[in-house]
Design an enzyme around this catalytic site. Structure first.
Site, PDB file in Angstrom:
ATOM      1  N   LYS A  44       0.850  -1.204   0.000  1.00  7.92           N
ATOM      2  CA  LYS A  44       0.000   0.000   0.000  1.00  7.92           C
ATOM      3  C   LYS A  44       0.876   1.241   0.000  1.00  7.92           C
ATOM      4  CE  LYS A  44       0.888   1.191   4.485  1.00  7.92           C
ATOM      5  NZ  LYS A  44       1.657   2.329   4.908  1.00  7.92           N
ATOM      6  N   ASP A  62      -2.494  -2.169   9.869  1.00  2.00           N
ATOM      7  CA  ASP A  62      -2.711  -2.138   8.418  1.00  2.00           C
ATOM      8  C   ASP A  62      -3.258  -3.454   7.860  1.00  2.00           C
ATOM      9  OD1 ASP A  62      -1.689   0.434   8.410  1.00  2.00           O
ATOM     10  OD2 ASP A  62       0.322  -0.168   7.758  1.00  2.00           O
TER      11      ASP A  62
HETATM   12  O1  C5P Z   1      -0.113  -1.685  14.297  1.00  2.00           O
HETATM   13  P1  C5P Z   1       1.301  -1.748  13.902  1.00  2.00           P
HETATM   14  O2  C5P Z   1       1.983  -3.021  14.372  1.00  2.00           O
HETATM   15  O3  C5P Z   1       1.549  -1.499  12.448  1.00  2.00           O
HETATM   16  O4  C5P Z   1       2.000  -0.568  14.654  1.00  2.00           O
HETATM   17  C1  C5P Z   1       3.394  -0.507  14.842  1.00  2.00           C
HETATM   18  C2  C5P Z   1       3.705   0.667  15.748  1.00  2.00           C
HETATM   19  O5  C5P Z   1       3.469   1.894  15.049  1.00  2.00           O
HETATM   20  C3  C5P Z   1       2.857   0.772  16.995  1.00  2.00           C
HETATM   21  O6  C5P Z   1       3.388  -0.003  18.032  1.00  2.00           O
HETATM   22  C4  C5P Z   1       2.924   2.247  17.301  1.00  2.00           C
HETATM   23  O7  C5P Z   1       4.167   2.582  17.903  1.00  2.00           O
HETATM   24  C5  C5P Z   1       2.946   2.872  15.913  1.00  2.00           C
HETATM   25  N1  C5P Z   1       1.588   3.258  15.467  1.00  2.00           N
HETATM   26  C6  C5P Z   1       0.995   4.372  16.037  1.00  2.00           C
HETATM   27  N2  C5P Z   1      -0.263   4.743  15.648  1.00  2.00           N
HETATM   28  C7  C5P Z   1      -0.924   4.051  14.687  1.00  2.00           C
HETATM   29  C8  C5P Z   1      -0.343   2.914  14.091  1.00  2.00           C
HETATM   30  C9  C5P Z   1       0.933   2.544  14.496  1.00  2.00           C
HETATM   31  O8  C5P Z   1       1.584   5.042  16.892  1.00  2.00           O
HETATM   32  N3  C5P Z   1      -2.139   4.450  14.332  1.00  2.00           N
END
Ligand code: C5P
Length: 306
Positions: free
Chosen positions: A16, A143
């Protein structure tokens, strides 16, 4: 008559780009409140799943050496999460072929989770709906629901609540892959640091991107691309500035860091312009490798079942 279940299922899921990534405040759960418009683009990871005595994982392709093969791998976590949700045995051999850059800001890990969810759903004959798979997927990463969904969609919450975006047009992208990855939590952390120490910044909003998508005009969309994580990514990787500038100087309609980076995405007028820009960026030596892609493309889906 009992239905024969397949022995092996192959599924693929797309990368993406975030056409805009508007980052709101940090929440108590450690995530940021987002408004983002995702578009699925034609770089893919593919997974094969087959029943086995115990869960296992093999990885090949783009950046395979940088992919963890332990329990933190999102494909393996997807096997366990779906097995628990459906009461199946997690004994599955997963073979993963990477086409999406690792830690590149293009949701490669989420694509692996999404492809594994649809593949295991078919392997076990679980018959979960896309929404039910997305509920499991959201526990694995913000995601993952979008990787299941595909197309173009507005993501809210931490990115996991999706609304399809009404839009038209096929868009020609050039993706410039940088050396090494960037850690998503570190880039969000840098944003928090910049906001805490700099002038009060207001999160951008997706209005301009949504309007441009309705017209289908790539010139308008190019101007509207935005990413609140771009400045933090540039602070951590200053060389990306020259890459973004090179794309704009050589005809891109818009240039933006993809997600938390370091991949940079350049929107082009059409495929011919994308071929030209890809060749120019390769020749300049400003990035590790260059790919062309088009979007939107569908979300994770089964491509073979035997
Ligand atoms: O959900 P994902 O594993 O992709 O997120 C990785 C990190 O990115 C989270 O632990 C957080 O630190 C950050 N993040 C965030 N806000 C979001 C998505 C991700 O702060 N909406």
């Amino acid at each position: 008559m009992t239905r024969r279940l397949p022995d092996r299922v192959t599924a693929r899921a797309a990368a993406k780009v975030n056409l805009c990534l508007c980052v709101g405040p940090l929440r108590e759960d450690g995530f940021h409140e987002l408004q983002t418009v995702f578009q699925a683009v034609s770089l893919h990871d593919e997974v094969d799943v087959a029943r086995a005595d115990a869960p296992s994982l093999q990885v090949s392709g783009e950046g395979a050496d940088d992919v963890p093969v332990d329990g933190s791998n999102l494909a393996l976590r997807a096997v366990h999460a779906l097995a628990a949700a459906t009461g199946n045995d997690p004994g599955v051999a997963v073979v993963l072929r990477k086409g999406i850059p690792v830690a590149g800001g293009m949701a490669g890990g989420s694509a692996d989770a999404a492809a594994t969810l649809v593949a295991c759903d078919a392997l076990w004959g679980a018959g979960l709906s896309k929404d039910a798979l997305a509920e499991v997927g959201a526990t694995l990463g913000s995601d993952v629901p979008f990787s299941l969904h595909g197309g173009t969609a507005l993501g809210t919450g931490r990115g996991e609540h999706l609304t399809p975006v009404l839009g038209q047009g096929d868009y020609a992208w050039v993706l410039a892959l940088a050396e090494g990855g960037l850690s998503t939590p570190e880039v969000y952390g840098e944003l928090d640091r910049q906001r805490a120490t700099g002038p009060v910044a207001v999160a951008s909003d997706p209005g301009a991107v949504l309007t441009a998508l309705r017209t289908g005009d790539p010139v308008q969309l190019g101007r509207a691309l935005s990413n609140d994580l771009q400045d933090p990514a540039l602070a951590l990787r200053p060389a990306l500035r020259a890459l973004l500038d090179a794309g704009t100087e050589h005809g891109a309609l818009g240039a933006v860091v993809s997600g938390s980076g370091p991949t940079c995405a350049f929107l082009c007028r059409d495929d011919a312009a994308a071929v030209g820009l890809a060749a120019t960026l390769s020749g300049l030596g400003v990035c590790r490798t260059v790919r062309r892609a088009s979007g939107p493309v569908p979300g994770a889906r089964v491509v073979a079942s035997t």
